[in-house]
Design an enzyme around this catalytic site. Structure first.
Site, PDB file in Angstrom:
ATOM      1  N   LYS A  33     -11.675  35.468  -3.578  1.00 51.94           N
ATOM      2  CA  LYS A  33     -10.468  34.284  -4.137  1.00 51.94           C
ATOM      3  C   LYS A  33      -9.235  35.419  -4.060  1.00 51.94           C
ATOM      4  O   LYS A  33      -8.257  34.679  -3.800  1.00 51.94           O
ATOM      5  CB  LYS A  33     -11.214  33.707  -5.287  1.00 51.94           C
ATOM      6  N   ASP A  57     -11.483  29.314   1.961  1.00 54.80           N
ATOM      7  CA  ASP A  57     -12.867  29.350   1.607  1.00 54.80           C
ATOM      8  C   ASP A  57     -13.396  30.732   0.756  1.00 54.80           C
ATOM      9  O   ASP A  57     -14.637  30.455   1.443  1.00 54.80           O
ATOM     10  CB  ASP A  57     -13.101  28.246   1.801  1.00 54.80           C
ATOM     11  N   GLU A  72     -19.662  22.166  -6.513  1.00 54.34           N
ATOM     12  CA  GLU A  72     -20.444  22.066  -6.013  1.00 54.34           C
ATOM     13  C   GLU A  72     -21.862  21.726  -6.865  1.00 54.34           C
ATOM     14  O   GLU A  72     -22.198  22.225  -7.392  1.00 54.34           O
ATOM     15  CB  GLU A  72     -20.627  22.756  -4.257  1.00 54.34           C
TER      16      GLU A  72
HETATM   17  C1  LIG Z   1     -17.392  30.489  -0.910  1.00 56.41           C
HETATM   18  S1  LIG Z   1     -18.364  30.901   0.488  1.00 56.41           S
HETATM   19  C2  LIG Z   1     -17.817  30.147   2.067  1.00 56.41           C
HETATM   20  C3  LIG Z   1     -18.358  28.665   2.188  1.00 56.41           C
HETATM   21  C4  LIG Z   1     -18.086  28.064   3.449  1.00 56.41           C
HETATM   22  N1  LIG Z   1     -17.086  27.454   3.981  1.00 56.41           N
HETATM   23  C5  LIG Z   1     -18.777  26.246   2.916  1.00 56.41           C
HETATM   24  O1  LIG Z   1     -18.736  25.847   2.116  1.00 56.41           O
HETATM   25  O2  LIG Z   1     -20.711  25.907   3.610  1.00 56.41           O
HETATM   26  C6  LIG Z   1     -17.633  32.289   0.947  1.00 56.41           C
HETATM   27  C7  LIG Z   1     -18.145  33.483   2.307  1.00 56.41           C
HETATM   28  O3  LIG Z   1     -16.341  34.605   2.478  1.00 56.41           O
HETATM   29  C8  LIG Z   1     -17.476  35.387   2.836  1.00 56.41           C
HETATM   30  N2  LIG Z   1     -16.365  36.134   2.725  1.00 56.41           N
HETATM   31  C9  LIG Z   1     -15.903  36.850   1.396  1.00 56.41           C
HETATM   32  N3  LIG Z   1     -14.755  37.751   1.173  1.00 56.41           N
HETATM   33  C10 LIG Z   1     -14.499  37.412   2.735  1.00 56.41           C
HETATM   34  C11 LIG Z   1     -13.370  37.919   3.973  1.00 56.41           C
HETATM   35  N4  LIG Z   1     -11.653  38.440   2.766  1.00 56.41           N
HETATM   36  N5  LIG Z   1     -13.170  37.357   5.221  1.00 56.41           N
HETATM   37  C12 LIG Z   1     -13.683  36.603   5.816  1.00 56.41           C
HETATM   38  N6  LIG Z   1     -14.852  36.034   4.903  1.00 56.41           N
HETATM   39  C13 LIG Z   1     -15.094  36.271   3.162  1.00 56.41           C
HETATM   40  C14 LIG Z   1     -18.622  35.509   1.583  1.00 56.41           C
HETATM   41  O4  LIG Z   1     -19.401  36.661   2.684  1.00 56.41           O
HETATM   42  C15 LIG Z   1     -18.730  33.979   1.844  1.00 56.41           C
HETATM   43  O5  LIG Z   1     -20.124  33.758   3.287  1.00 56.41           O
END
Ligand SMILES: C[S@@+](CC[C@H](N)C(=O)[O-])C[C@H]1O[C@@H](n2cnc3c(N)ncnc32)[C@H](O)[C@@H]1O
Length: 298
Positions: A225, A222, A282
């Site tokens: 993308k 998550d 959501e």
């Molecule tokens: C959609 S949010 C996640 C929501 C969370 N899973 C929830 O439902 O509570 C995406 C998160 O992924 C993190 N993120 C973005 N790219 C990433 C990566 N390559 N590896 C790890 N985290 C990443 C962002 O900083 C953000 O906090």
């Protein structure tokens, strides 16, 4: 009246007043645009006053769209809402009560500021899979404020352990505070980094957190993308999955992870068996999203 409602009222009034002033003046060429802006302002105000039933007319949602560039780089909206969540949860949710913290976060998202959590509808799919497969070791990619981590902790067996990878140190701090408030900080390890950083994060998982061949029973994807498929391949290259491991991926339709979906389709029945769950994005009930649940066949 709450601050967010006041802000939206002011925003609506500003848009409406500016539109009216321009309309009555010498500007004629942009008339349709001005009418549309005026109507949008009025609709936002009406929606806020009616208790925010339409997500797409909520000021907090529009504010997030305005800040989408920042969101894509820092993964915070830019108006302090993620920090405001910590204050809200601390004030409104019972300490040590996971259910109450989840409820408070959902309430914050519905009544105050929209957040990019997995949310209630898709969160229930996540809950069901975790309850069914009873994983001992779980990995999450994308912690954000810790909402989905709370849901997984609640659903996983008492002796299971969740490792959650988060790119943003600020988000990791927020999630840690929320998990601590819920009393489950000791069941989740948040690792700041990304699997695609060229090695350090994967190496830490191996050396400090015991990731080895066949170690992972469950993965929740998550995060970025575009990183869904590359990061899945990294996990496969290290052989961290075993036959029977399950990978759940959020947002496969919106914002969309077409390469990931295509990969699962190509390997259907040979290396993977996938169920596509239709659900709502959501905190609203108009727009549909897809959650993919994929069992690794080896
Ligand atoms: C959609 S949010 C996640 C929501 C969370 N899973 C929830 O439902 O509570 C995406 C998160 O992924 C993190 N993120 C973005 N790219 C990433 C990566 N390559 N590896 C790890 N985290 C990443 C962002 O900083 C953000 O906090």
């Amino acid at each position: 009246m709450r601050a967010s409602s006041l802000t939206s009222l002011v925003a609506g009034a500003v848009v409406g007043t500016a539109t009216g002033a321009l309309r009555s003046g010498r500007v004629h060429r942009g008339r349709p645009v001005l009418w549309a802006a005026g109507a949008l302002g009025a609709a936002v105000v009406a929606n806020e006053l009616a208790g925010k039933p339409a997500l797409f007319l909520r000021w907090s949602f529009l504010r997030m769209l305005l800040g989408h560039r920042r969101l894509q780089t820092t993964w915070q909206v830019g108006d302090g809402r993620e920090d405001a969540l910590v204050a809200y949860v601390t004030r409104h949710a019972r300490a040590g009560d996971v259910d109450d913290v989840i409820r408070a976060i959902d309430r914050f998202c519905l009544e105050r500021s929209f957040l990019i959590n997995v949310g209630e509808d898709k969160g229930e799919i996540l809950d069901r899979v975790v309850r069914r497969i009873r994983p001992a070791v779980l990995l999450e990619l994308g912690t954000y404020c810790g909402y989905s981590a709370l849901r997984m902790v609640r659903a996983m067996p008492p002796d299971a352990r969740l490792h959650s990878i988060e790119f943003s140190p600020a988000n990791a701090r927020i999630a840690r505070r929320i998990l601590e408030h819920a009393g489950v900080g000791d069941r989740v390890t948040i690792v700041v980094g990304t699997l695609g950083d060229g090695g350090p994060t994967m190496e830490r998982l191996r050396t400090e957190h015991g990731f080895a061949a066949g170690a992972l029973d469950f993965v929740f994807v998550d995060h970025d993308k575009d990183a869904y498929l590359p990061d899945l391949r990294r996990i496969l290259d290290r052989q961290w999955l075993h036959p029977g491991s399950v990978v759940v991926a959020d947002n496969v339709r919106i914002p969309g992870a077409p390469a990931y979906r295509q990969f699962m389709r190509m390997h259907e029945g040979r290396h993977w068996r996938t169920t596509e769950h239709e659900a709502h994005t959501e905190y609203q009930s108009l727009v549909k999203d897809l959650v993919l649940e994929s069992e690794y066949l080896g």
